[in-house]
Design an enzyme around this catalytic site. Structure first.
Site, PDB file in Angstrom:
ATOM      1  N   PHE A 701      62.448 115.234  14.227  1.00 32.01           N
ATOM      2  CA  PHE A 701      61.510 115.343  15.560  1.00 32.01           C
ATOM      3  C   PHE A 701      60.121 114.349  15.386  1.00 32.01           C
ATOM      4  O   PHE A 701      59.346 114.281  16.176  1.00 32.01           O
ATOM      5  CB  PHE A 701      61.089 116.828  15.713  1.00 32.01           C
ATOM      6  CG  PHE A 701      62.137 117.545  15.997  1.00 32.01           C
ATOM      7  CD1 PHE A 701      62.853 117.476  17.378  1.00 32.01           C
ATOM      8  CD2 PHE A 701      62.506 118.841  15.450  1.00 32.01           C
ATOM      9  CE1 PHE A 701      63.971 118.348  17.687  1.00 32.01           C
ATOM     10  CE2 PHE A 701      63.610 119.597  15.827  1.00 32.01           C
ATOM     11  CZ  PHE A 701      64.342 119.407  16.832  1.00 32.01           C
ATOM     12  N   LYS A 718      51.336 111.645  11.830  1.00 38.75           N
ATOM     13  CA  LYS A 718      52.562 112.261  12.371  1.00 38.75           C
ATOM     14  C   LYS A 718      52.628 111.932  13.764  1.00 38.75           C
ATOM     15  O   LYS A 718      52.017 112.590  14.616  1.00 38.75           O
ATOM     16  CB  LYS A 718      52.856 113.614  12.151  1.00 38.75           C
ATOM     17  CG  LYS A 718      54.050 114.114  12.417  1.00 38.75           C
ATOM     18  CD  LYS A 718      54.576 115.405  11.938  1.00 38.75           C
ATOM     19  CE  LYS A 718      54.060 116.557  12.424  1.00 38.75           C
ATOM     20  NZ  LYS A 718      54.261 117.763  11.596  1.00 38.75           N
ATOM     21  N   ASP A 817      62.359 124.162  12.165  1.00 32.56           N
ATOM     22  CA  ASP A 817      63.156 123.275  11.350  1.00 32.56           C
ATOM     23  C   ASP A 817      62.798 123.511  10.006  1.00 32.56           C
ATOM     24  O   ASP A 817      61.727 122.748   9.709  1.00 32.56           O
ATOM     25  CB  ASP A 817      63.123 122.043  12.049  1.00 32.56           C
ATOM     26  CG  ASP A 817      63.962 121.122  11.348  1.00 32.56           C
ATOM     27  OD1 ASP A 817      65.070 121.462  10.564  1.00 32.56           O
ATOM     28  OD2 ASP A 817      64.111 119.793  11.343  1.00 32.56           O
TER      29      ASP A 817
END
Ligand SMILES: *[C@@H]1O[C@H](CO)[C@@H](O)[C@H](O)[C@H]1NC(C)=O
Ligand SMILES: *[C@@H]1O[C@H](CO)[C@@H](O)[C@H](O)[C@H]1NC(C)=O
Ligand SMILES: *[C@@H]1O[C@H](CO)[C@@H](O)[C@H](O)[C@H]1NC(C)=O
Ligand SMILES: *[C@@H]1O[C@H](CO)[C@@H](O)[C@H](O)[C@H]1NC(C)=O
Length: 965
Positions: A701, A718, A817
């Site tokens: 992602f 990020k 995740d």
């Protein structure tokens, strides 16, 4: 995007390349005789010495610890040899998820002319240029399968040509580009399966592939234009995935010619017009998703005759749902959420249907009492429609239901006891209807969220409700409930939010539970009497306490002043007296309407609250707080923007022509640490993104970049891959709010954002840069050193500490995740859990796949996610168990198609086989290490228990890990 025109080759890389050519030959002299001879009868076929030398070369790039270099390469895991004449030849190489980045491996592999299958997926390759992958590469001649998916390759597709025999090509999740997709794909004459999803391809959907194509996956690119008619030539195609692109126009009604289609995914585009009726001729079609487009017209009545999984949510379809639409045998999942469907809900459902979502339409009429006849429905959403009549007691026949939402309809009558007795029910939402009568006394022991608010329920609160072991959110506000609050509340175990506001409750407030995680308690607008119990101070996670508009009397307990998490206290309109205790600076207090209550201890921020505020709607309060935070940020942004504009102009000239820095529309510093606030420069962070060389990690992602600030310090930036429509960054206020909450966390084993930046189409988070790879790199990265047990143990402990902290937060933070790929290392034994924000900003219900395909990485996904549709702490414990197993075994979470957890569980059935689970390279080092590894294995096996209920809580896992020291 990668047309920077200035690709550089690191000088060190070329040295490394030379070294690697020299080293293996030394190796070969040592081991070749053993490998070739080693006790094998001379009649056995052998690998030629040329191929043996090549394989030894390859093993040195991968890391010698992976392979037993003294044995025959044909016995290495991932290597398959086949007999050819009197000798063996290497035909298949599978080195997936080994963390390899050294592209010189291609130079060796290219020399294996006999290779048929090459799988180098899930590594860190960045370079496939002719230096390593020359046009003359002889491996190209016979190769049938090439899988380079999930690497960081940024090349024009045209670099890959000359594969005359290639049948399967998977380049998904890289940065491949193409200036002429049709020309590039025309050069594979035997191709059957093509996967180019999640790259940076633009232009139109290509139609130049060979006619015999069977699978075409182009999702997650930037393809434009309409779906070309040329695509309907591929008569043998079974899988067509064009989702998450920028496709427009009507879809041609020519599917009749594609008679073998099984899966068609068109989600997340801008397609319009009607769903093509010719799909009805495709008897093999079993999955069709066209959600998140602009499709109009009637819902296609024929489509569920064949299709088992249907998703048409978030379109503009209208008309009624045909009466037999949901009853076709074999139908499994139907999602029609958020369209303009009218008329009644069909009375009969297919026996195999487990998921039905019809929320956000204009459906009318009653819920049929035959809807549950013989179904296995687990997930039923009919909310936000105009349904009328009673809730049929026959819904109790849906014995597999885990989620039932009938919220925001016009249902009346009482709530049938059969529903509350549904044994598997986890979430029940009936709010905003006109339901009457008493609240049933018994509920499923699994019930976690119960929302009956905004109805006309009467009678008392059944005392059994607070004994439900998993009840976390209870909303009964805005009803006509009377009587006293049951004293059983004091034994409640897991309450997070309790709202009983706007009822007719009387009596005194009972002793409060000691649930640390309770964050909201609203008892306002009732007739409660007596004092505020001092036991409220046991709710150490309490953030909002609203007791306003009651008849409470006596003094405000001094202990309230020490509630560590309190941000909002509403006591207005009671009969409280005495002196208000002293509260922390940031607590907002409302005490008006208590004539005898004196604010004498310097709570200067009290009573300044406005009369406009409606204290019984907590939502408004939360927004006010968030608003204040956003306000602070906006100020910071204005300052930052005016500062950075200046710098931006200067730096702008240094940018290569054609590259533009994304326009910041909002940036916010969350950290208060002056070292960071003075160093972080938003424009500098954005500039780092324009250079692909700055990428150091790409996960499912997110993409991480390294950015150097003007003062020389480095940060990680990020980028959230927000083009994926499951992200909800669109709502910027919500995003800001969630991130700021996370930014306040402090734990050395959790990656906490220092700042964030929003641009028109993306969101970015800034972190301290202390990256030394991921745990996955460390374990499976092909470094020749075996990681010792003390390091592995401290990684296990660190991750457990971080996760225990996150689960214990006032608003528990769940990991969407959690895998060794999302755990970063500050050093070999200091892990940090990353990507903690994902569960807040990803909406799995908007995905094209099932929930379990969103929630995590294969191998780490707990089995129950396939049907529960929600993230849970126990699910996180499962993923943590898989991480422990990786540390214990040294094996990746999935190898040879078998999940590590399932493998370990099956071996663990017999204690004498436990040895085989452990990584013998480590367990053999000492008796102490061996026994500690066995006790950690015990913990790991408990964590990956099939039943979520059987798994321990994180804090117990942590305690057990400490004890196994
Ligand atoms: C490596 O292979 C050789 C020959 O097959 C064998 O004798 C040796 O025990 C193996 N070493 C390990 C560590 O498995
Ligand atoms: C080797 O690759 C070929 C071609 O892709 C494939 O058919 C075969 O099943 C593979 N064999 C093994 C043992 O993986
Ligand atoms: C489709 O498959 C059939 C049967 O395998 C084959 O005869 C036919 O030639 C294929 N069609 C194309 C266009 O390759
Ligand atoms: C999608 O296409 C439209 C025009 O067709 C264009 O304006 C828009 O920028 C494109 N969006 C993306 C993400 O490529």
């Amino acid at each position: 995007m990668d047309m920077l025109g200035r690709r550089r080759y690191c000088p060190f890389a070329s040295h490394g390349f030379l070294l690697l050519i020299l080293l293996p030959s030394l190796f070969l002299f040592h081991h070749a005789p053993v490998a070739a001879g080693a006790g094998a009868p001379s009649s056995e076929p052998q690998l030629s010495s040329t191929q043996e030398a090549i394989m030894v070369n390859i093993s040195s790039v991968v890391g010698n610890s992976r392979f037993n270099t003294t044995s025959n390469p044909c016995t290495w895991s991932g290597v398959t040899c086949t007999r050819s004449g009197s000798s063996l030849v290497v035909t298949n190489i599978t080195l997936s998820n080994y963390g390899i980045s050294d592209s010189s491996i291609f130079a060796s592999i290219c020399r294996i002319q006999t290779l048929q299958s090459l799988d180098l997926s899930r590594n860190s390759f960045t370079d496939l240029s002719t230096q390593f992958f020359p046009p003359s590469c002889s491996m190209k001649e016979d190769l049938r399968l090439l899988n380079l998916s999930t690497n960081q390759l940024r090349h024009p597709l045209s670099n890959l040509s000359g594969f005359r025999q290639l049948e399967v090509l998977d380049l998904s999740s890289n940065f491949f580009t193409s200036t002429n997709l049709s020309a590039d794909l025309g050069s594979f004459p035997k191709l059957r399966s093509l996967n180019l999803s999640s790259n940076e391809l633009n232009g139109n959907v290509p139609t130049s592939m060979v006619d015999s194509l069977v699978e075409l996956v182009l999702s997650g690119n930037q393809l434009i234009g309409s779906i070309p008619s040329g695509l309907f030539r591929y008569e043998n195609i079974t899988l067509l995935d064009l989702s998450q692109n920028n496709l427009t126009g009507h879809v041609l009604n020519e599917f009749k010619s594609l008679a073998k289609l099984e899966t068609v995914l068109l989600s997340g585009n801008k397609l319009s017009g009607e769903i093509p009726a010719s799909l009805s001729n495709v008897a093999t079609l079993s999955r069709f998703a066209a959600n998140q487009n602009n499709f109009t017209g009637l819902i296609p009545s024929w489509i569920t005759k064949h299709v088992r999984m249907l998703d048409l949510s978030y379109n503009n379809l209208n008309g009624t749902i045909p009466s037999d639409f949901l009853s076709h045998p074999g139908l499994q999942s139907v999602d029609l959420t958020s369209n303009q469907l009218e008329g009644p809900i069909p009375s009969y459902l297919s026996p195999s249907l487990y998921r039905l979502r019809l929320g956000g339409n204009r459906l009318r009429g009653n819920i049929s009492n035959s809807i549950c006849n013989g179904t296995e429905l687990a997930y039923l959403e009919l909310d936000n429609n105009q349904l009328t009549g009673n809730i049929p007691s026959e819904l109790g026949k849906c014995s597999s239901l885990s989620l039932l939402s009938l919220a925001s309809n016009k249902l009346n009558g009482s709530m049938p006891g059969t529903i509350s007795k549904l044994q598997k029910l986890v979430v029940l939402k009936l709010q905003n209807n006109s339901l009457t009568g008493p609240i049933p006394d018994t509920f499923s022991a699994h019930l976690s969220i119960l929302n009956l608010s905004q109805n006309s329920f009467s009678g008392g609160i059944p005392s059994g409700i607070f004994k439900l072991p998993k009840l976390s959110n209870l909303y009964l506000q805005d009803n006509k409930i009377n009587g006293a609050i049951p004293i059983s509340i004091s034994s409640s175990k897991s309450l997070i939010e309790l709202n009983l506001g706007d009822n007719a409750l009387d009596g005194t407030i009972p002793t409060m539970p000691s649930t640390v995680s309770t964050s909201l308690l609203n008892l306002s607008h009732n007739f409660l009497t007596g004092p505020i119990p001092s036991s409220i101070n046991s709710l150490s996670g309490l953030e909002i306490l609203d007791l306003s508009h009651n008849k409470l009397s006596g003094e405000v307990p001094a202990s309230l002043g020490s509630l560590p998490s309190l941000i909002q206290l509403v006591l207005s309109y009671n009969n409280l007296s005495g002196y208000l205790p002293r509260f922390g600076q940031n607590v907002e207090i409302d005490i008006k309407g208590n004539p005898d209550l004196v604010n004498g201890t310097g709570n200067n921020n009290s009573t300044s609250t406005t009369g406009k505020k409606n204290p019984h709607t907590v939502v408004i309060i939360i927004f006010t707080i968030a608003g204040a935070l956003v306000g602070l940020c906006v100020l910071a942004v204005i300052v930052m923007m005016s500062l950075s504009k200046r710098i931006y102009r200067v730096e702008d000239e240094g940018l290569p022509a054609g590259e533009s820095v994304p326009q910041i529309i909002n940036g916010c510093l969350i950290t208060m640490n002056s070292i960071h606030t003075s160093a972080i420069e938003f424009t500098k962070a954005m500039e780092a993104l324009s250079n692909h060389q700055n990428i150091f990690l790409k996960t499912r992602f997110c993409t991480y970049y390294k950015a150097v600030m003007p003062n020389g310090s480095t940060y990680s930036v990020k980028k959230l891959n927000s083009s994926d429509k499951i992200f909800q960054i669109g709502n910027q206020e919500k995003f800001s709010r969630e991130i700021e909450v996370l930014g306040k966390l402090t734990n050395s084993n959790v990656m906490v954002p220092l700042a964030y930046i929003l641009t028109v189409d993306s969101a970015y988070l800034i972190y301290e840069h202390a990256y030394k790879g991921t745990v996955s790199d460390l374990l499976h990265g092909g470094k020749s050193d075996v990681i010792d047990w003390p390091s592995r143990y401290s990684i296990a402990l660190g991750v457990a500490q971080g996760l225990t902290f996150l689960h214990g937060c006032t608003q528990p933070v769940l990991l969407l995740d959690l895998s060794t790929k999302t755990i970063h290392l500050k050093s070999t034994n200091e892990p940090q859990i990353g990507d903690i924000e994902l569960y807040k900003i990803i909406d799995p219900s908007r995905s094209t796949g099932s929930f379990s395909t969103i929630a995590g990485t294969v191998g780490y996904i707990p089995p129950e996610y396939a049907y529960t549709m929600r993230l849970t702490m126990t699910g996180n414990v499962y993923s943590f168990g898989v991480i422990l197993l990786e540390l214990l075994t040294g094996k990746p979470s999935v190898s040879d198609g078998i999940e590590l957890a399932k493998w370990a569980l099956s071996l663990s059935a017999r204690p004498d086989q436990w040895e085989q689970i452990l990584d013998t390279r480590v367990s053999g080092t000492s008796i102490a290490v061996h026994s500690q590894m066995l006790s950690v294995l015990n913990i790991a096996l408990a964590c990956v228990a099939f039943s979520p209920d059987a798994r321990p809580k994180m804090r117990n896992v942590l305690r057990m890990l400490f004890n196994s020291k």
